[in-house]
Design a protein around this motif. Sequence first.
Motif, PDB file in Angstrom:
ATOM      1  N   LEU A  82      41.990  96.425 129.535  1.00 13.50           N
ATOM      2  CA  LEU A  82      41.935  97.366 130.659  1.00 13.50           C
ATOM      3  C   LEU A  82      42.451  96.598 131.860  1.00 13.50           C
ATOM      4  CD1 LEU A  82      38.337  98.893 130.414  1.00 13.50           C
ATOM      5  CD2 LEU A  82      40.474  99.999 129.831  1.00 13.50           C
ATOM      6  N   SER A  83      43.539  97.050 132.441  1.00 11.93           N
ATOM      7  CA  SER A  83      44.136  96.292 133.536  1.00 11.93           C
ATOM      8  C   SER A  83      44.428  97.166 134.743  1.00 11.93           C
ATOM      9  CB  SER A  83      45.442  95.644 133.071  1.00 11.93           C
ATOM     10  OG  SER A  83      46.069  94.956 134.134  1.00 11.93           O
ATOM     11  N   ASP A  84      44.184  96.598 135.904  1.00 13.30           N
ATOM     12  CA  ASP A  84      44.610  97.220 137.147  1.00 13.30           C
ATOM     13  C   ASP A  84      46.141  97.199 137.180  1.00 13.30           C
ATOM     14  OD1 ASP A  84      44.554  98.286 139.720  1.00 13.30           O
ATOM     15  OD2 ASP A  84      44.145  96.369 140.687  1.00 13.30           O
ATOM     16  N   TYR A  85      46.730  98.145 137.859  1.00 17.59           N
ATOM     17  CA  TYR A  85      48.189  98.178 137.984  1.00 17.59           C
ATOM     18  C   TYR A  85      48.648  97.255 139.107  1.00 17.59           C
ATOM     19  CZ  TYR A  85      52.938 100.006 138.204  1.00 17.59           C
ATOM     20  OH  TYR A  85      54.303 100.122 138.179  1.00 17.59           O
ATOM     21  N   ASN A  86      48.034  97.407 140.270  1.00 15.70           N
ATOM     22  CA  ASN A  86      48.447  96.654 141.457  1.00 15.70           C
ATOM     23  C   ASN A  86      47.591  95.408 141.631  1.00 15.70           C
ATOM     24  OD1 ASN A  86      50.499  98.496 142.485  1.00 15.70           O
ATOM     25  ND2 ASN A  86      48.806  99.904 142.803  1.00 15.70           N
ATOM     26  N   MET A  87      48.159  94.278 141.238  1.00 17.44           N
ATOM     27  CA  MET A  87      47.474  92.992 141.394  1.00 17.44           C
ATOM     28  C   MET A  87      48.466  91.991 141.964  1.00 17.44           C
ATOM     29  SD  MET A  87      45.272  92.591 137.871  1.00 17.44           S
ATOM     30  CE  MET A  87      46.694  92.740 136.785  1.00 17.44           C
ATOM     31  N   PRO A  88      47.962  90.999 142.694  1.00 18.22           N
ATOM     32  CA  PRO A  88      48.870  89.970 143.209  1.00 18.22           C
ATOM     33  C   PRO A  88      49.399  89.082 142.077  1.00 18.22           C
ATOM     34  CG  PRO A  88      46.587  89.469 143.781  1.00 18.22           C
ATOM     35  CD  PRO A  88      46.588  90.809 143.114  1.00 18.22           C
ATOM     36  N   ASN A  89      50.526  88.491 142.298  1.00 19.30           N
ATOM     37  CA  ASN A  89      51.175  87.533 141.395  1.00 19.30           C
ATOM     38  C   ASN A  89      51.759  88.159 140.135  1.00 19.30           C
ATOM     39  OD1 ASN A  89      50.516  85.390 143.161  1.00 19.30           O
ATOM     40  ND2 ASN A  89      48.481  85.299 142.249  1.00 19.30           N
ATOM     41  N   MET A  90      51.001  88.959 139.425  1.00 16.43           N
ATOM     42  CA  MET A  90      51.506  89.625 138.224  1.00 16.43           C
ATOM     43  C   MET A  90      50.893  91.020 138.164  1.00 16.43           C
ATOM     44  SD  MET A  90      51.133  88.677 134.158  1.00 16.43           S
ATOM     45  CE  MET A  90      51.854  87.064 134.309  1.00 16.43           C
ATOM     46  N   SER A  91      51.726  92.018 138.277  1.00 18.59           N
ATOM     47  CA  SER A  91      51.219  93.397 138.226  1.00 18.59           C
ATOM     48  C   SER A  91      50.733  93.723 136.815  1.00 18.59           C
ATOM     49  CB  SER A  91      52.328  94.376 138.615  1.00 18.59           C
ATOM     50  OG  SER A  91      53.325  94.410 137.600  1.00 18.59           O
TER      51      SER A  91
END
Length: 129
Positions: free
Chosen positions: A51-60
């Motif tokens: 389960l991953s967020d879409y908008n993250m720093p360094n690696m989306s």
Amino acid sequence: MKKKILIVEDMQAVRNVIANALNEYEIVTASYGLEALKILDESPSSIDLVLSDYNMPNMSGMKLLTKIRKHANSDIADVPFIMLTTERDIKKKKKAKDAGLTDWIEKPYNYEVFKGKIRHALNKSEKVK
């Protein structure tokens, strides 16, 4: 044996809320994409869902999805992947689906829909393994 879910989210509070909502599963967390890849590399067959967020720093989340789908180890490359996001852009959603996204859950979550999509993805992964 409990299913293991990897939650990738840069905001600690959000990781905690998601983990608490999914307390019937074994939860592993990562605060960014490279950490998630390291977790997957260290135990490739133990993660049943990302389960991953879409908008993250360094690696989306999109970049993470792409790296996972291109991974040489099929246990990693084939893991179900659900994107958690505030994104509403249809083009981004289509691009993610085309890249192998299992599902897309928009924030704020409808709890029943959220849980249902996770159960569905985990059930699909059982059939693949």
